[in-house]
Scaffold this motif. Sequence first.
Motif, PDB file in Angstrom:
ATOM      1  N   GLN A  17       0.816  -1.207   0.000  1.00  0.00           N
ATOM      2  CA  GLN A  17       0.000   0.000   0.000  1.00  0.00           C
ATOM      3  C   GLN A  17       0.856   1.266   0.000  1.00  0.00           C
ATOM      4  O   GLN A  17       0.477   2.278  -0.578  1.00  0.00           O
ATOM      5  N   ASN A  22      -2.178   2.974  -6.731  1.00  0.00           N
ATOM      6  CA  ASN A  22      -3.402   2.284  -7.120  1.00  0.00           C
ATOM      7  C   ASN A  22      -3.976   1.527  -5.933  1.00  0.00           C
ATOM      8  O   ASN A  22      -3.299   1.327  -4.922  1.00  0.00           O
ATOM      9  N   GLU A  23      -5.214   1.069  -6.076  1.00  0.00           N
ATOM     10  CA  GLU A  23      -5.817   0.251  -5.031  1.00  0.00           C
ATOM     11  C   GLU A  23      -5.052  -1.059  -4.919  1.00  0.00           C
ATOM     12  O   GLU A  23      -4.825  -1.746  -5.905  1.00  0.00           O
ATOM     13  N   THR A  25      -4.649  -4.869  -3.763  1.00  0.00           N
ATOM     14  CA  THR A  25      -5.505  -6.007  -3.468  1.00  0.00           C
ATOM     15  C   THR A  25      -4.779  -7.099  -2.694  1.00  0.00           C
ATOM     16  O   THR A  25      -5.394  -8.040  -2.225  1.00  0.00           O
TER      17      THR A  25
END
Length: 73
Positions: A17, A22-23, A25
């Motif tokens: 993170q 970006n997100e 996952t």
Amino acid sequence: MNTNLCPACGQPNSCAQATSDNEVTHCWCFEVEVQPQALQELPPEALNRACLCPRCAGTVHSSVSQEHDREPD
């Protein structure tokens, strides 16, 4: 505060993170339970600001911890 470094030891925290815009996952921390004592030992200003590294989170065994303590090349 550098979010790529563990707030407890200052070593890289390997947090997906922290290194992505970006997100995310998947990250190592999504699959482990961080030891509560590890969080209690952090100063209040470090909480929820940067991820602990696996060693400081209390999720790795001593052989990995020894490698973590090794001086960088």
